[in-house]
Design an enzyme around this catalytic site. Structure first.
Site, mmCIF file in Angstrom:
data_model
loop_
_atom_site.group_PDB
_atom_site.id
_atom_site.type_symbol
_atom_site.label_atom_id
_atom_site.label_comp_id
_atom_site.label_asym_id
_atom_site.label_seq_id
_atom_site.Cartn_x
_atom_site.Cartn_y
_atom_site.Cartn_z
ATOM 1 C CB ALA A 177 -0.938 0.003 1.201
ATOM 2 C CG HIS A 194 -2.643 -14.468 3.390
ATOM 3 N ND1 HIS A 194 -3.371 -15.519 2.846
ATOM 4 C CD2 HIS A 194 -1.546 -14.322 2.594
ATOM 5 C CE1 HIS A 194 -2.745 -15.978 1.775
ATOM 6 N NE2 HIS A 194 -1.640 -15.281 1.603
ATOM 7 C CD GLU A 250 11.028 -0.461 3.840
ATOM 8 O OE1 GLU A 250 11.364 -1.330 4.674
ATOM 9 O OE2 GLU A 250 9.848 -0.293 3.449
ATOM 10 C CB ALA A 251 12.240 -0.333 8.820
#
Length: 538
Positions: free
Chosen positions: A19, A474, A39-40
């Site tokens: 996303a 999921h 972003e890690a």
């Protein structure tokens, strides 16, 4: 990957996955906006992140995947279940199994029926279509053909796959050429986010092209520590990069797209969650939202394995010298195992008569993995038929272990806690076994290896499930969408966090209920719709 290095932006997006990358890319289409992405993990430069078959090399690699795990229970045989999540540009789209599966119309109509206006199937369909380019046809009224994300069928002929499909017909399962079309029920080949032998991640399809416009600043190795809040409004993010705490400010909004584990963790670290729990950890409460970290759901899957004769399986093709031949085929653009997703064939079915829509999803591949984990191939020729329940009722939690932002949270999915889930999965195992024992597969089948012919009763099957069941990766629902925070909702139908201005969650966390599918496609849809909601808000 950087377009500019300012410390104040219109939007700050935490996470570059299914996303987050789409949100940033779509916002960046307005040249007047400036967006920062945190972003890690590292950039997605590793070759195995590009190659579909690299899945088994990266999913358990801590350099590019968070190595979370569930708390053990008796219903997982006392085991911790691995729950890897992407930790690199593209997030889990850079490490996942590549299946493209939207879910059923009723999933999204159900979201809307819970009070989430704008989320019915007819209303979200355009966002699915906006992302995808289905290269193998499909009904243009239902499928997308102009989006950045290439979706394809495998076009990898194998006699065992064809025999499996024939055997499914023996069981009354009809061939379905497009389960993302008018209906899901049936069997066929999986659609995958693969094109010309390459993985189609959100960083390659959305984020990297968007950075070239010059108004996106993507910061890697930048782990968000907390959301900055002033006067009831989210105004920025504190993050750790190169051992240094830094801050980046958001003039308009902060967007959290960190996934179903890291999103509730970050919200709780920022004082957004159950006030009593936060106080016990020494965290000041900004907004009392007891639903944060609740309602965790996942698909708990189990795989049956049979040994094979009279055909060459992926188990042999993945070992040298045959692997060299497969690499040569990949270079020539010919069918090969390097461009495959782990699951090749799908089956969607009802677990018992009288159900109006499938409540089981099955996978099949002419390959088998040790002890059911998709990570290391068996040494013998094998084939696998796996199954999970579409819509489990069992749900769990993600809670902070401490106020240390670098500590993993405590993840407890409570797999199979509900009796109905246990019975559905038992019936699913029986269906999978029947498919493996079809007459069409008889020329290739030697013996059932897992669970083995000695396992027959419901109790024996359930014991097998407890000892060998695994996550389907999921995870969702931990910041679920709904109109009433007192009923456990964390965000409203505009994806705004209840009780706080300037903060939205846009990822799988917001799903009110789990989809009847792999969750990546729906998460990308949430990114597309979330970006539109942000743009409309100005």
């Amino acid at each position: 990957m950087s377009g500019q290095a300012a410390d104040s932006f219109d939007y700050v997006v935490v996470g570059s996955g299914a996303a987050g990358a789409i949100v940033a890319a779509r916002l960046g289409e307005d040249a007047a906006l400036r967006i920062c992405v945190l972003e890690a993990g590292p950039p997605d430069h590793r070759p195995y992140l590009k190659l579909p078959a690299g899945f088994i090399k990266v999913i358990f690699n801590p350099a590019v995947a968070w190595q979370f795990s569930s708390e053990p229970t008796e219903r997982t045989g006392g085991r911790r279940i691995p729950l890897p999540q992407g930790k690199t540009l593209g997030g889990s789209t850079s490490i996942n199994g590549l299946v493209y599966n939207r879910g059923q119309r009723e999933d999204f109509d159900g979201w809307a029926a819970q009070g989430n206006a704008g989320w019915s199937y007819d209303e979200v369909l355009p966002y699915f279509q906006r992302s995808e380019h289905f290269v193998d046809g499909g009904d243009p009224a239902l499928r997308g053909h102009n989006g950045p994300l290439k979706v394809s069928l495998p076009h990898w002929p194998h006699p065992i796959c064809e025999a499996f499909l024939e055997g499914a017909a023996e069981q009354g399962m009809a061939r379905n050429p497009d389960y993302n079309g008018a209906y899901q029920k049936g069997v066929g080949y999986f659609q995958r986010s693969i094109h010309n032998g390459w993985r189609m991640s959100t960083v390659s399809c959305f984020l990297r092209p968007a950075v070239r416009r010059g108004n996106l600043d993507v910061r890697t190795h930048a782990q968000a520590l907390r959301i900055l809040v002033e006067g009831g409004r989210a105004c920025g993010v504190e993050y750790l990069q190169d051992g240094v705490r830094r801050q980046v400010m958001a003039r308009r909004e902060v967007v959290v797209s960190a996934g179903a584990i890291n999103t509730p963790k970050l919200l709780q670290l920022s004082g957004i969650g159950d006030g009593e729990r936060l106080r016990a950890l020494g965290i000041a409460t900004q907004v009392h939202l007891p639903g944060v970290g609740q309602h965790l759901k996942d698909h708990f899957s189990v795989r049956l394995v049979a040994s094979v004769k009279n055909a060459t399986t992926i188990n042999e093709l993945a070992r040298v010298p045959r692997l060299w031949g497969q690499a040569w085929q990949w270079l020539r653009g010919k069918p090969n195992i390097l461009q495959l997703s782990p699951s090749v064939v799908h089956w969607f079915a009802a677990s018992q008569p009288g159900l109006e829509r499938p409540d089981l999803q099955g996978v099949f591949s002419p390959a088998s993995y040790r002890e059911g984990y998709v990570g290391q191939l068996d040494v013998f020729p094998g084939m696998t038929c796996g199954v999970w329940q579409h819509r489990p009722q069992s749900m769990g939690t993600v809670q902070l272990a401490s106020a240390d932002p670098l500590a993993d949270p405590v993840v407890q999915p409570r797999y199979l806690a509900e009796e109905g889930d246990r019975q559905t999965l038992i019936r699913g195992v029986r269906q999978a076994r029947a498919l493996l024992q079809s007459q069409a597969l008889a020329p290739y089948r030697v013996d059932e290896v897992m669970p083995g012919p000695q396992v027959q009763s419901d109790d024996e099957i359930l014991d097998f499930i407890y000892r060998y069941g695994v996550s389907s990766y999921h995870l969702n629902g931990t910041a679920r969408m709904g109109p009433r925070p007192e009923a456990g909702a964390v965000v409203d139908a505009q994806l705004r966090v209840h009780g706080l201005q300037g903060l939205r969650v846009i990822d799988a966390s917001v799903m009110p209920e789990i989809t009847s599918a792999n969750t990546c496609a729906a998460t990308m849809m949430i990114g597309e719709k979330g970006a539109d909601l942000l743009r409309r808000a100005g």
